[in-house]
Design a protein around this motif. Structure first.
Motif, PDB file in Angstrom:
ATOM      1  N   VAL A  81       0.865  -1.177   0.000  1.00 47.55           N
ATOM      2  CA  VAL A  81       0.000   0.000   0.000  1.00 47.55           C
ATOM      3  C   VAL A  81       0.901   1.226   0.000  1.00 47.55           C
ATOM      4  O   VAL A  81       1.851   1.312   0.777  1.00 47.55           O
ATOM      5  CB  VAL A  81      -0.924   0.006   1.237  1.00 47.55           C
ATOM      6  N   VAL A  82       0.594   2.178  -0.883  1.00 46.02           N
ATOM      7  CA  VAL A  82       1.432   3.365  -1.055  1.00 46.02           C
ATOM      8  C   VAL A  82       0.586   4.625  -0.890  1.00 46.02           C
ATOM      9  O   VAL A  82      -0.502   4.716  -1.453  1.00 46.02           O
ATOM     10  CB  VAL A  82       2.078   3.369  -2.461  1.00 46.02           C
ATOM     11  N   SER A  83       1.085   5.580  -0.107  1.00 44.36           N
ATOM     12  CA  SER A  83       0.461   6.899  -0.008  1.00 44.36           C
ATOM     13  C   SER A  83       1.210   7.854  -0.919  1.00 44.36           C
ATOM     14  O   SER A  83       2.444   7.844  -0.949  1.00 44.36           O
ATOM     15  CB  SER A  83       0.530   7.435   1.420  1.00 44.36           C
ATOM     16  N   VAL A  84       0.460   8.683  -1.636  1.00 42.30           N
ATOM     17  CA  VAL A  84       1.037   9.678  -2.534  1.00 42.30           C
ATOM     18  C   VAL A  84       0.515  11.040  -2.088  1.00 42.30           C
ATOM     19  O   VAL A  84      -0.697  11.232  -1.951  1.00 42.30           O
ATOM     20  CB  VAL A  84       0.646   9.405  -4.004  1.00 42.30           C
ATOM     21  N   LYS A  85       1.436  11.967  -1.878  1.00 46.03           N
ATOM     22  CA  LYS A  85       1.049  13.296  -1.404  1.00 46.03           C
ATOM     23  C   LYS A  85       1.600  14.367  -2.330  1.00 46.03           C
ATOM     24  O   LYS A  85       2.788  14.361  -2.662  1.00 46.03           O
ATOM     25  CB  LYS A  85       1.570  13.522   0.011  1.00 46.03           C
ATOM     26  N   THR A  86       0.708  15.264  -2.768  1.00 46.50           N
ATOM     27  CA  THR A  86       1.107  16.471  -3.503  1.00 46.50           C
ATOM     28  C   THR A  86       0.709  17.656  -2.631  1.00 46.50           C
ATOM     29  O   THR A  86       0.189  17.479  -1.533  1.00 46.50           O
ATOM     30  CB  THR A  86       0.391  16.559  -4.867  1.00 46.50           C
ATOM     31  N   ALA A  87       0.901  18.851  -3.127  1.00 50.43           N
ATOM     32  CA  ALA A  87       0.517  20.045  -2.366  1.00 50.43           C
ATOM     33  C   ALA A  87      -0.987  20.078  -2.107  1.00 50.43           C
ATOM     34  O   ALA A  87      -1.436  20.622  -1.099  1.00 50.43           O
ATOM     35  CB  ALA A  87       0.949  21.300  -3.103  1.00 50.43           C
ATOM     36  N   ASP A  88      -1.771  19.470  -3.005  1.00 49.50           N
ATOM     37  CA  ASP A  88      -3.227  19.556  -2.910  1.00 49.50           C
ATOM     38  C   ASP A  88      -3.936  18.265  -2.528  1.00 49.50           C
ATOM     39  O   ASP A  88      -5.127  18.292  -2.211  1.00 49.50           O
ATOM     40  CB  ASP A  88      -3.810  20.023  -4.255  1.00 49.50           C
ATOM     41  N   GLU A  89      -3.253  17.133  -2.584  1.00 55.43           N
ATOM     42  CA  GLU A  89      -3.924  15.854  -2.377  1.00 55.43           C
ATOM     43  C   GLU A  89      -3.079  14.887  -1.569  1.00 55.43           C
ATOM     44  O   GLU A  89      -1.857  14.936  -1.607  1.00 55.43           O
ATOM     45  CB  GLU A  89      -4.236  15.174  -3.713  1.00 55.43           C
ATOM     46  N   LEU A  90      -3.768  13.978  -0.870  1.00 57.85           N
ATOM     47  CA  LEU A  90      -3.144  12.831  -0.227  1.00 57.85           C
ATOM     48  C   LEU A  90      -4.031  11.635  -0.549  1.00 57.85           C
ATOM     49  O   LEU A  90      -5.210  11.615  -0.186  1.00 57.85           O
ATOM     50  CB  LEU A  90      -3.045  13.015   1.289  1.00 57.85           C
ATOM     51  N   LYS A  91      -3.476  10.654  -1.280  1.00 58.80           N
ATOM     52  CA  LYS A  91      -4.252   9.486  -1.688  1.00 58.80           C
ATOM     53  C   LYS A  91      -3.481   8.224  -1.358  1.00 58.80           C
ATOM     54  O   LYS A  91      -2.251   8.220  -1.315  1.00 58.80           O
ATOM     55  CB  LYS A  91      -4.561   9.527  -3.182  1.00 58.80           C
ATOM     56  N   GLU A  92      -4.232   7.137  -1.162  1.00 61.91           N
ATOM     57  CA  GLU A  92      -3.636   5.836  -0.874  1.00 61.91           C
ATOM     58  C   GLU A  92      -3.985   4.870  -1.996  1.00 61.91           C
ATOM     59  O   GLU A  92      -5.121   4.846  -2.473  1.00 61.91           O
ATOM     60  CB  GLU A  92      -4.178   5.315   0.461  1.00 61.91           C
ATOM     61  N   TYR A  93      -2.994   4.074  -2.414  1.00 62.42           N
ATOM     62  CA  TYR A  93      -3.179   3.138  -3.514  1.00 62.42           C
ATOM     63  C   TYR A  93      -2.786   1.735  -3.079  1.00 62.42           C
ATOM     64  O   TYR A  93      -1.790   1.547  -2.382  1.00 62.42           O
ATOM     65  CB  TYR A  93      -2.344   3.563  -4.731  1.00 62.42           C
ATOM     66  N   LYS A  94      -3.581   0.757  -3.516  1.00 63.18           N
ATOM     67  CA  LYS A  94      -3.389  -0.652  -3.164  1.00 63.18           C
ATOM     68  C   LYS A  94      -3.024  -1.445  -4.412  1.00 63.18           C
ATOM     69  O   LYS A  94      -3.117  -0.928  -5.524  1.00 63.18           O
ATOM     70  CB  LYS A  94      -4.682  -1.188  -2.545  1.00 63.18           C
ATOM     71  N   PRO A  95      -2.643  -2.725  -4.254  1.00 62.68           N
ATOM     72  CA  PRO A  95      -2.291  -3.531  -5.419  1.00 62.68           C
ATOM     73  C   PRO A  95      -3.400  -3.510  -6.476  1.00 62.68           C
ATOM     74  O   PRO A  95      -4.579  -3.616  -6.160  1.00 62.68           O
ATOM     75  CB  PRO A  95      -2.109  -4.936  -4.844  1.00 62.68           C
ATOM     76  N   GLY A  96      -2.972  -3.320  -7.727  1.00 57.50           N
ATOM     77  CA  GLY A  96      -3.902  -3.237  -8.840  1.00 57.50           C
ATOM     78  C   GLY A  96      -4.282  -1.814  -9.200  1.00 57.50           C
ATOM     79  O   GLY A  96      -4.833  -1.565 -10.261  1.00 57.50           O
ATOM     80  N   ASN A  97      -3.983  -0.855  -8.308  1.00 61.97           N
ATOM     81  CA  ASN A  97      -4.261   0.554  -8.598  1.00 61.97           C
ATOM     82  C   ASN A  97      -3.143   1.150  -9.448  1.00 61.97           C
ATOM     83  O   ASN A  97      -1.993   0.733  -9.357  1.00 61.97           O
ATOM     84  CB  ASN A  97      -4.354   1.387  -7.326  1.00 61.97           C
TER      85      ASN A  97
END
Length: 128
Positions: A81-97
């Motif tokens: 599971v990976v979290s991705v953060k930009t100045a405007d967003e924080l999202k989490e991605y799981k296998p297959g995403n």
């Protein structure tokens, strides 16, 4: 993973494309994956006209420091599971995403809940 042995019109997969551990050379504005927090990096041995693809491994809790690229980057989460953060967003991605980071967008990546494996392909930029 096999070694690269492609035939015209053949599907490209891990049986006919080689994978080798990367030396963490600089790319996209001198960014070096190993210095940013990537644990291991692998290069896929693809024909030059197909672009450049890497596989990144992140240890549990590893955080890739804030950086950007002159071209967009496409990621596919193969494991973890990976979290991705930009100045405007924080999202989490799981296998297959999958997710795409737009050109010139500063972002961080973090491996949550264990190690992660990401397949990465960059667009409109190549290492020098």
């Amino acid at each position: 993973w096999g070694s690269t042995s492609l035939q015209m019109g053949e599907i490209i997969d891990n049986e006919n494309v080689g994978k080798k551990e990367s030396t963490f050379t600089a790319f996209s504005g001198k960014a070096v994956p190993g210095e940013l927090g990537v644990t291991k990096s692998y290069d896929l041995d693809l024909p030059a006209d197909m672009g450049n693809q890497k596989i990144f491994e992140l240890e549990a809790g590893a955080k890739v420091e804030a950086h950007s690229h002159p071209g967009c980057g496409q990621y596919f989460v193969a494991e973890g599971v990976v979290s991705v953060k930009t100045a405007d967003e924080l999202k989490e991605y799981k296998p297959g995403n999958m997710f795409i980071i737009p050109a010139e967008t500063e972002y961080t990546l973090e491996a949550n809940d264990g190690p992660s494996i990401l397949n990465y392909m960059w667009c409109a930029e190549m290492p020098e």
